[in-house]
Motif scaffolding. Sequence first.
Motif, PDB file in Angstrom:
ATOM      1  N   ILE A  16      28.518 -14.747   3.489  1.00 44.77           N
ATOM      2  CA  ILE A  16      29.771 -13.982   3.517  1.00 44.77           C
ATOM      3  C   ILE A  16      29.652 -12.803   4.478  1.00 44.77           C
ATOM      4  O   ILE A  16      30.550 -12.521   5.261  1.00 44.77           O
ATOM      5  N   TYR A  17      28.505 -12.120   4.433  1.00 39.92           N
ATOM      6  CA  TYR A  17      28.282 -10.972   5.314  1.00 39.92           C
ATOM      7  C   TYR A  17      28.356 -11.387   6.777  1.00 39.92           C
ATOM      8  O   TYR A  17      29.015 -10.724   7.598  1.00 39.92           O
ATOM      9  N   LEU A  18      27.687 -12.490   7.122  1.00 41.28           N
ATOM     10  CA  LEU A  18      27.678 -12.944   8.511  1.00 41.28           C
ATOM     11  C   LEU A  18      29.067 -13.382   8.952  1.00 41.28           C
ATOM     12  O   LEU A  18      29.480 -13.125  10.087  1.00 41.28           O
ATOM     13  N   LYS A  19      29.791 -14.034   8.035  1.00 42.35           N
ATOM     14  CA  LYS A  19      31.141 -14.481   8.386  1.00 42.35           C
ATOM     15  C   LYS A  19      32.059 -13.296   8.641  1.00 42.35           C
ATOM     16  O   LYS A  19      32.834 -13.278   9.603  1.00 42.35           O
ATOM     17  N   VAL A  20      31.966 -12.285   7.786  1.00 42.01           N
ATOM     18  CA  VAL A  20      32.803 -11.093   7.929  1.00 42.01           C
ATOM     19  C   VAL A  20      32.478 -10.352   9.219  1.00 42.01           C
ATOM     20  O   VAL A  20      33.361  -9.779   9.863  1.00 42.01           O
ATOM     21  N   ASN A  21      31.210 -10.370   9.628  1.00 42.63           N
ATOM     22  CA  ASN A  21      30.780  -9.624  10.803  1.00 42.63           C
ATOM     23  C   ASN A  21      30.770 -10.450  12.086  1.00 42.63           C
ATOM     24  O   ASN A  21      30.291  -9.984  13.122  1.00 42.63           O
ATOM     25  N   THR A  22      31.287 -11.663  12.028  1.00 41.58           N
ATOM     26  CA  THR A  22      31.380 -12.489  13.229  1.00 41.58           C
ATOM     27  C   THR A  22      32.501 -11.968  14.136  1.00 41.58           C
ATOM     28  O   THR A  22      33.579 -11.604  13.657  1.00 41.58           O
ATOM     29  N   TYR A  23      32.242 -11.931  15.435  1.00 39.04           N
ATOM     30  CA  TYR A  23      33.255 -11.522  16.403  1.00 39.04           C
ATOM     31  C   TYR A  23      34.197 -12.694  16.651  1.00 39.04           C
ATOM     32  O   TYR A  23      33.768 -13.758  17.113  1.00 39.04           O
ATOM     33  N   GLN A  24      35.452 -12.494  16.340  1.00 42.17           N
ATOM     34  CA  GLN A  24      36.447 -13.557  16.471  1.00 42.17           C
ATOM     35  C   GLN A  24      37.133 -13.509  17.834  1.00 42.17           C
ATOM     36  O   GLN A  24      37.250 -12.453  18.448  1.00 42.17           O
ATOM     37  N   ALA A  25      37.566 -14.659  18.293  1.00 36.18           N
ATOM     38  CA  ALA A  25      38.227 -14.764  19.593  1.00 36.18           C
ATOM     39  C   ALA A  25      39.544 -13.998  19.612  1.00 36.18           C
ATOM     40  O   ALA A  25      40.232 -13.875  18.593  1.00 36.18           O
ATOM     41  N   THR A  26      39.877 -13.470  20.784  1.00 35.58           N
ATOM     42  CA  THR A  26      41.175 -12.824  20.950  1.00 35.58           C
ATOM     43  C   THR A  26      42.273 -13.879  20.822  1.00 35.58           C
ATOM     44  O   THR A  26      42.018 -15.087  20.906  1.00 35.58           O
ATOM     45  N   GLU A  27      43.472 -13.416  20.621  1.00 36.51           N
ATOM     46  CA  GLU A  27      44.600 -14.345  20.466  1.00 36.51           C
ATOM     47  C   GLU A  27      44.748 -15.237  21.705  1.00 36.51           C
ATOM     48  O   GLU A  27      44.998 -16.437  21.604  1.00 36.51           O
ATOM     49  N   LYS A  28      44.575 -14.645  22.880  1.00 35.67           N
ATOM     50  CA  LYS A  28      44.694 -15.415  24.110  1.00 35.67           C
ATOM     51  C   LYS A  28      43.617 -16.486  24.193  1.00 35.67           C
ATOM     52  O   LYS A  28      43.890 -17.646  24.528  1.00 35.67           O
ATOM     53  N   ALA A  29      42.381 -16.112  23.885  1.00 38.23           N
ATOM     54  CA  ALA A  29      41.274 -17.066  23.935  1.00 38.23           C
ATOM     55  C   ALA A  29      41.467 -18.176  22.906  1.00 38.23           C
ATOM     56  O   ALA A  29      41.175 -19.346  23.170  1.00 38.23           O
ATOM     57  N   LEU A  30      41.957 -17.801  21.740  1.00 41.07           N
ATOM     58  CA  LEU A  30      42.186 -18.789  20.686  1.00 41.07           C
ATOM     59  C   LEU A  30      43.255 -19.789  21.110  1.00 41.07           C
ATOM     60  O   LEU A  30      43.115 -21.002  20.893  1.00 41.07           O
ATOM     61  N   THR A  31      44.304 -19.308  21.752  1.00 37.69           N
ATOM     62  CA  THR A  31      45.378 -20.193  22.226  1.00 37.69           C
ATOM     63  C   THR A  31      44.851 -21.189  23.253  1.00 37.69           C
ATOM     64  O   THR A  31      45.160 -22.380  23.199  1.00 37.69           O
ATOM     65  N   VAL A  32      44.029 -20.715  24.192  1.00 35.24           N
ATOM     66  CA  VAL A  32      43.461 -21.595  25.213  1.00 35.24           C
ATOM     67  C   VAL A  32      42.519 -22.613  24.585  1.00 35.24           C
ATOM     68  O   VAL A  32      42.510 -23.789  24.957  1.00 35.24           O
ATOM     69  N   SER A  33      41.737 -22.188  23.593  1.00 39.33           N
ATOM     70  CA  SER A  33      40.773 -23.088  22.951  1.00 39.33           C
ATOM     71  C   SER A  33      41.462 -24.244  22.231  1.00 39.33           C
ATOM     72  O   SER A  33      40.886 -25.325  22.097  1.00 39.33           O
ATOM     73  N   GLN A  34      42.690 -24.016  21.785  1.00 34.42           N
ATOM     74  CA  GLN A  34      43.408 -25.045  21.048  1.00 34.42           C
ATOM     75  C   GLN A  34      43.828 -26.217  21.942  1.00 34.42           C
ATOM     76  O   GLN A  34      44.202 -27.285  21.449  1.00 34.42           O
ATOM     77  N   LYS A  35      43.730 -26.027  23.255  1.00 39.66           N
ATOM     78  CA  LYS A  35      44.051 -27.105  24.189  1.00 39.66           C
ATOM     79  C   LYS A  35      42.831 -27.981  24.480  1.00 39.66           C
ATOM     80  O   LYS A  35      42.943 -29.024  25.119  1.00 39.66           O
ATOM     81  N   ALA A  36      41.664 -27.517  24.038  1.00 34.13           N
ATOM     82  CA  ALA A  36      40.429 -28.262  24.259  1.00 34.13           C
ATOM     83  C   ALA A  36      40.269 -29.331  23.181  1.00 34.13           C
ATOM     84  O   ALA A  36      41.014 -29.369  22.200  1.00 34.13           O
ATOM     85  N   LYS A  37      39.262 -30.168  23.351  1.00 37.49           N
ATOM     86  CA  LYS A  37      39.014 -31.266  22.409  1.00 37.49           C
ATOM     87  C   LYS A  37      37.906 -30.886  21.440  1.00 37.49           C
ATOM     88  O   LYS A  37      36.786 -30.615  21.835  1.00 37.49           O
ATOM     89  N   GLU A  38      38.251 -30.861  20.168  1.00 32.95           N
ATOM     90  CA  GLU A  38      37.271 -30.517  19.127  1.00 32.95           C
ATOM     91  C   GLU A  38      36.491 -31.763  18.714  1.00 32.95           C
ATOM     92  O   GLU A  38      37.070 -32.786  18.385  1.00 32.95           O
TER      93      GLU A  38
END
Length: 247
Positions: free
Chosen positions: A31-53
């Motif tokens: 939980i600690y590591l998850k809370v302290n993880t650096y999350q992608a900016t909104e712009k980066a997240l939007t671009v990542s959604q176009k990639a193939k998971e």
Amino acid sequence: MQKARQKKSLAKKIGLGFLILITVLIVGSGIYLKVNTYQATEKALTVSQKAKEEPGYTLYAGNKKQTTGIVFYPGALVAPESYSLWASQVAKAGYDVYVLHVPLNLAVLSPNAASKVMEQHPDEKFILAGHSLGGVMASRYAAQNSSQISGMIFLASYPDEKGSLKESGLPVLSITATNDGVLNWKTYDEAKQYLPEATEYLSIEGGNHAGFGSYGNQKGDNQATIDNGQQQEELGKAIIGWLQKAR
């Protein structure tokens, strides 16, 4: 007989208590590591959604214009989506970019994560790359599998002795940023002894450590004097230019 039963019961209680304690520590750490993880900016997240998971990685496909792909190890506690801006830029130039997903966003917990990508794409040549701690782990993998690797890219990172590439014969690119407040510059300079003499060094003027991804501010970092978009653009161009020379 009664004493034996009491001892057995006590041992069970101690064992159960120890198991509960270990479980709480593991869950709490997660939980600690998850809370302290650096999350992608909104712009980066939007671009990542176009990639193939895919299981274990995100693919920014280069439409097979090139036969070389990049397998990328993210920095510690940085969400993989954070690297979508430069990864998509490199992909548009024709190079596949595989951004690895590692447990708890710590590459040290999965140092051989690149194997899965390479096994699934046997006809592709691979450059390993990594940001910060991710670069350290990537170089260790490259050192142990140099015959299967075509090169190495360090982003605000360096190899340690276990990841020495000095005698590997691999082309290496090391990119830093002038305002990086997280990188240990003394260790970075000392680590040059583990790199080939022909290593190419580039520096992004005004950039910082967090600017090698897109996840906002990072603890201990210096303020960048260029915006994230510019650093991402310069980073993508530097990687593409080097790839074109290294192949």
